[in-house]
Scaffold this active site. Structure first.
Site, PDB file in Angstrom:
ATOM      1  N   SER A  71       0.816  -1.219   0.000  1.00 42.40           N
ATOM      2  CA  SER A  71       0.000   0.000   0.000  1.00 42.40           C
ATOM      3  C   SER A  71       0.845   1.264   0.000  1.00 42.40           C
ATOM      4  O   SER A  71       0.399   2.302  -0.466  1.00 42.40           O
ATOM      5  CB  SER A  71      -0.957  -0.006   1.188  1.00 42.40           C
ATOM      6  OG  SER A  71      -0.248  -0.034   2.405  1.00 42.40           O
ATOM      7  N   ASN A  83       1.661  -4.274 -14.776  1.00 40.18           N
ATOM      8  CA  ASN A  83       0.629  -5.263 -15.088  1.00 40.18           C
ATOM      9  C   ASN A  83      -0.431  -5.324 -13.991  1.00 40.18           C
ATOM     10  O   ASN A  83      -1.318  -6.155 -14.035  1.00 40.18           O
ATOM     11  CB  ASN A  83       1.229  -6.645 -15.333  1.00 40.18           C
ATOM     12  CG  ASN A  83       2.005  -7.184 -14.152  1.00 40.18           C
ATOM     13  OD1 ASN A  83       2.358  -6.454 -13.227  1.00 40.18           O
ATOM     14  ND2 ASN A  83       2.291  -8.475 -14.187  1.00 40.18           N
ATOM     15  N   ASP A  89       2.587 -18.823 -11.954  1.00 38.55           N
ATOM     16  CA  ASP A  89       2.073 -20.180 -11.757  1.00 38.55           C
ATOM     17  C   ASP A  89       3.182 -21.117 -11.298  1.00 38.55           C
ATOM     18  O   ASP A  89       4.354 -20.756 -11.286  1.00 38.55           O
ATOM     19  CB  ASP A  89       1.350 -20.698 -13.004  1.00 38.55           C
ATOM     20  CG  ASP A  89       2.265 -20.915 -14.193  1.00 38.55           C
ATOM     21  OD1 ASP A  89       3.440 -21.307 -14.019  1.00 38.55           O
ATOM     22  OD2 ASP A  89       1.801 -20.720 -15.322  1.00 38.55           O
ATOM     23  N   TYR A  92       6.581 -21.881 -13.248  1.00 35.16           N
ATOM     24  CA  TYR A  92       7.706 -20.935 -13.255  1.00 35.16           C
ATOM     25  C   TYR A  92       8.542 -21.237 -12.016  1.00 35.16           C
ATOM     26  O   TYR A  92       8.429 -20.575 -10.987  1.00 35.16           O
ATOM     27  CB  TYR A  92       7.162 -19.493 -13.237  1.00 35.16           C
ATOM     28  CG  TYR A  92       8.215 -18.425 -13.449  1.00 35.16           C
ATOM     29  CD1 TYR A  92       8.835 -18.277 -14.682  1.00 35.16           C
ATOM     30  CD2 TYR A  92       8.569 -17.561 -12.430  1.00 35.16           C
ATOM     31  CE1 TYR A  92       9.786 -17.290 -14.892  1.00 35.16           C
ATOM     32  CE2 TYR A  92       9.518 -16.568 -12.623  1.00 35.16           C
ATOM     33  CZ  TYR A  92      10.122 -16.441 -13.855  1.00 35.16           C
ATOM     34  OH  TYR A  92      11.061 -15.458 -14.053  1.00 35.16           O
ATOM     35  N   PHE A 100      10.207 -10.825 -10.582  1.00 33.00           N
ATOM     36  CA  PHE A 100      10.476  -9.410 -10.845  1.00 33.00           C
ATOM     37  C   PHE A 100       9.218  -8.596 -10.591  1.00 33.00           C
ATOM     38  O   PHE A 100       8.100  -9.091 -10.741  1.00 33.00           O
ATOM     39  CB  PHE A 100      10.895  -9.195 -12.302  1.00 33.00           C
ATOM     40  CG  PHE A 100      12.251  -9.733 -12.648  1.00 33.00           C
ATOM     41  CD1 PHE A 100      13.372  -8.930 -12.554  1.00 33.00           C
ATOM     42  CD2 PHE A 100      12.402 -11.044 -13.063  1.00 33.00           C
ATOM     43  CE1 PHE A 100      14.622  -9.426 -12.876  1.00 33.00           C
ATOM     44  CE2 PHE A 100      13.644 -11.558 -13.394  1.00 33.00           C
ATOM     45  CZ  PHE A 100      14.763 -10.744 -13.299  1.00 33.00           C
TER      46      PHE A 100
END
Length: 151
Positions: A71, A83, A89, A92, A100
């Site tokens: 926050s 993004n 998932d 990875y 990152f």
């Protein structure tokens, strides 16, 4: 008596010896886990950078992680996550599959090693869903977006 929450193990490979180890706080405070910056980052207003978080993880089968800014991230450094929500998932999970934080700066800023800029939590994968077309949902309308109250 209530049921005990499920416990899962996550394997973590630290790619930096500069950051503090991950810690699960829980206990009613928060069950989001803070992630830290693994190298000093300087950004000018308008610049984009993938900020390394110094960890690679193997999530449990059937789980994924959602990563969001803390926050205080925008107030402190003037960066936004490009993004908006990162989804990681369980596939990875290689030794060098570092996490990152994709950041865009709205002001010139410097982020230091070990600063906490984002957080994550894991969720079970969404179940299989079937969609059913109907003529009516059979419920009363709420009135649209912004109709539940005024300031």
């Amino acid at each position: 008596m209530g049921s005990t929450p499920e416990s899962v193990n996550i394997k973590v490979r630290y790619l930096s010896d500069q950051i503090e180890k991950l810690e699960y706080v829980g206990g009613g405070k928060s069950n989001w886990i803070d992630l830290r910056v693994a190298e000093e980052v300087e950004l000018k207003a308008g610049e984009f950078k993938l900020i390394p978080l110094g960890v690679a993880m193997q999530l449990p089968e059937g789980y994924e992680a959602l990563m969001v800014p803390r926050s205080s991230t925008y107030k402190t450094w003037g960066i936004i996550q490009t993004n908006h929500v990162g989804v990681i998932d369980e596939k990875y999970c290689g030794d060098n599959d570092q996490w990152f934080f994709p950041a865009r700066a709205d002001k010139d800023t410097v982020i230091h090693v070990n600063d906490r800029i984002c957080q994550f939590r894991i969720f079970k994968h969404q179940p299989t869903i079937a969609f059913e077309a109907v003529e009516s949902l059979g419920n009363e309308d709420r009135g649209g977006i912004g109709s539940t109250g005024t300031n």
